[in-house]
Design an enzyme around this catalytic site. Sequence first.
Site, PDB file in Angstrom:
ATOM      1  N   ARG A 145       2.383   0.053   7.082  1.00 55.78           N
ATOM      2  CA  ARG A 145       2.756  -0.038   5.660  1.00 55.78           C
ATOM      3  C   ARG A 145       2.036  -1.246   5.036  1.00 55.78           C
ATOM      4  NH1 ARG A 145       4.456   3.316   2.139  1.00 55.78           N
ATOM      5  NH2 ARG A 145       6.235   3.989   3.397  1.00 55.78           N
TER       6      ARG A 145
ATOM      7  N   HIS B  59      -6.154   3.819   0.357  1.00 56.47           N
ATOM      8  CA  HIS B  59      -4.860   3.623  -0.319  1.00 56.47           C
ATOM      9  C   HIS B  59      -4.487   2.132  -0.343  1.00 56.47           C
ATOM     10  CE1 HIS B  59      -0.543   4.042  -1.013  1.00 56.47           C
ATOM     11  NE2 HIS B  59      -0.604   5.335  -1.047  1.00 56.47           N
TER      12      HIS B  59
ATOM     13  N   GLU C 134      -5.736   2.819  -5.808  1.00 57.65           N
ATOM     14  CA  GLU C 134      -6.334   3.593  -4.718  1.00 57.65           C
ATOM     15  C   GLU C 134      -7.604   4.322  -5.145  1.00 57.65           C
ATOM     16  OE1 GLU C 134      -3.078   6.123  -3.408  1.00 57.65           O
ATOM     17  OE2 GLU C 134      -1.691   4.543  -4.059  1.00 57.65           O
TER      18      GLU C 134
HETATM   19  O1  TA6 Z   1      -0.279   6.938  -3.391  1.00 56.66           O
HETATM   20  C1  TA6 Z   1       0.980   7.176  -3.904  1.00 56.66           C
HETATM   21  C2  TA6 Z   1       1.828   7.911  -2.887  1.00 56.66           C
HETATM   22  O2  TA6 Z   1       1.416   9.236  -2.740  1.00 56.66           O
HETATM   23  C3  TA6 Z   1       3.283   7.786  -3.332  1.00 56.66           C
HETATM   24  O3  TA6 Z   1       3.767   8.998  -3.832  1.00 56.66           O
HETATM   25  C4  TA6 Z   1       3.994   7.316  -2.069  1.00 56.66           C
HETATM   26  O4  TA6 Z   1       4.370   8.420  -1.294  1.00 56.66           O
HETATM   27  C5  TA6 Z   1       2.878   6.483  -1.418  1.00 56.66           C
HETATM   28  O5  TA6 Z   1       1.721   7.280  -1.592  1.00 56.66           O
HETATM   29  C6  TA6 Z   1       3.131   6.060  -0.001  1.00 56.66           C
HETATM   30  O6  TA6 Z   1       3.124   7.183   0.821  1.00 56.66           O
HETATM   31  P1  TA6 Z   1       3.524   6.936   2.374  1.00 56.66           P
HETATM   32  O7  TA6 Z   1       3.382   8.249   3.023  1.00 56.66           O
HETATM   33  O8  TA6 Z   1       2.556   5.909   2.920  1.00 56.66           O
HETATM   34  O9  TA6 Z   1       4.929   6.381   2.337  1.00 56.66           O
END
Ligand code: TA6
Length: 305
Positions: free
Chosen positions: A78, A174, A277
Amino acid sequence: MITETESLKNLNHAFSINGQLEFITGKGGMTLARITNNACTAEIYLHGGHITSYIPKGDKEVLWLAPNGAFKPNHPIRGGIPICWPWFGPHPEGKSTLMHGFARIEIWTVLSTREINDHTTEICLCLRDSERTNAIWPHKFELFLRITAGKTLFIDLTSRNTGNTPISITEALHTYFSIGDASRIRISGLDKCDYIDKADGDKAKTQIGDVAISSETVRIYVNTKADCIIDDPVIDRKVAVAKKNSDTTVVWNPWIEKSKIMPDLSDGDYQTMVCVETAKTNNDIAVIAPGKEHTMSTEISIIRQ
Ligand code: TA6
């Protein structure tokens, strides 16, 4: 080619760079490459090919990493720069429950390391299809990650189709940015850009002026090749996010309620992070013919006042 299961000794024998790059054991007993040169320090875990830290010399950490995030197999780290591939978000045909594909939970292998100069270090990682990936996504591929850490952080993600039928992918670098206060930053570069507001029933909207964060923000900005700048008055810093071969930018902050239910996020974490992102998603899809490849890039830099 060396994998994480090899000893650190083998990795360092094959790829360490005296005074610039070494492999060490990090969180969760996972192997990471630590880069230290005259321009920055950086850390990259082989788990997920995941950049978790980039600190330009004389500055503060640029990337945000969950203080209480888990580092464990089959689980994405994370924070930092998760690699969403070969799909962004939920599986496009619902054939897998994995969010954002599998690249960020696979163990990548080291292809090469290079001292470009005393202030720039490069490391190249690779992920190839396996029985595991074929079971999730039945295509042959090679995925290359080239990371160049120096006065800027430059990342190339190259998808190569090694099969004999075309593949369609969506993807994202991301990136989680460390900020002083989510309610006080402004993100420029997306003015007049159309976006899908995933936090408001997927409504189609148009950005007016800079992006400000005051509630859960999940915006997919479409048809934009623009660089973005995160202006952070608390840290007193501007961070530029440039990109190539990406027509989509995603801006995300979970805000209060979502932070409480998302894995590895603590209640107040939303205040000190924002994701900007570099992506290809929605109708921005890379179709790659057999034997061909596609590269998406991002470059993160501090704007010196
Ligand atoms: O990039 C935005 C997103 O798609 C959000 O909707 C949220 O789900 C985030 O990514 C994090 O996703 P994750 O699967 O890493 O918790």
